[in-house]
Design an enzyme around this catalytic site. Structure first.
Site, short mmCIF file in Angstrom:
data_model
loop_
_atom_site.label_atom_id
_atom_site.label_comp_id
_atom_site.label_asym_id
_atom_site.label_seq_id
_atom_site.Cartn_x
_atom_site.Cartn_y
_atom_site.Cartn_z
CG ASN A 66 -2.03 -1.08 1.04
OD1 ASN A 66 -2.13 -1.73 0.01
ND2 ASN A 66 -2.80 -1.28 2.07
CG ASP A 91 -2.33 -8.37 -6.76
OD1 ASP A 91 -3.48 -8.36 -6.28
OD2 ASP A 91 -1.40 -7.66 -6.32
CG ASN A 112 -5.79 -0.48 -1.64
OD1 ASN A 112 -6.54 0.30 -2.22
ND2 ASN A 112 -6.21 -1.28 -0.68
#
Length: 186
Positions: A66, A91, A112
């Site tokens: 993140n 991904d 994210n």
């Protein structure tokens, strides 16, 4: 020089998880092209190699998924790389397992790490290669799913996808985004 940023989480506990397929693609490229030694730089592990005729820097952010944009921004600024020379490999649980999608711009689509990269770079015009790890099973929590490992019946498909994604990165580096989209989006 091309910058290839594979998204994932550092540490053994995350090895071979769905969320780390970006790291797996870079690992395969490093093996194929006999990358130089890994070193710590840009809050990442980096290794230089040639992808056929193109010089590339493979970048494994060590900031956790993140916060991947911190590492990407540091490398882009240091090398003064135009965003067309940067590829984010990550991904995507919205794509079925084995499917690849290359795009030159757009939103993060719920990923994210990619979201942080786009925010840190201040531009949605960053090429990306998404690897399908889905679909998300009904009723399954997203975090548990992406941090989980591929099941017994999925591992062969995941390995084949990682190999195909490495081919797509090589195509992008040597022939450009349009050719990579035409050959590998399916």
């Amino acid at each position: 020089m091309k910058l290839v940023v594979g998204l994932g989480n550092p540490g053994k506990k995350y090895d071979a998880t769905r969320h780390n397929v970006g790291f797996d693609v870079l690992r395969l490229l490093a093996e194929r092209w006999q990358a130089g030694p890994m070193r710590a730089k840009h809050e990442s592990l980096v290794a230089e190699c040639r992808l056929a005729s193109t010089r590339a820097l493979l970048i494994w952010p060590q900031t956790y998924m993140n916060h991947s944009g911190v590492a990407a921004r540091s490398a882009v600024a240091f090398y003064k790389a135009p965003l067309d020379d940067v590829l984010i490999v990550c991904d995507d649980f919205n794509l079925p397992l084995g499917k690849l999608r290359t795009k030159t711009r757009g939103s993060a689509g719920g990923q994210n790490g990619l979201k942080d990269v786009l925010q840190q770079l201040g531009d949605e015009g960053v090429p990306r290669l998404r690897l399908g790890i889905g679909p998300l099973p009904e009723g399954r929590e997203v975090t548990a799913f992406v941090l989980g490992r591929f099941g017994r019946g999925e591992r062969d498909a995941a390995e084949a996808m990682i190999g195909l994604a490495a081919d797509a990165v090589e195509c992008w580096a040597n022939a450009g985004s349009t050719e990579a989209m035409n050959r590998f989006n399916g």
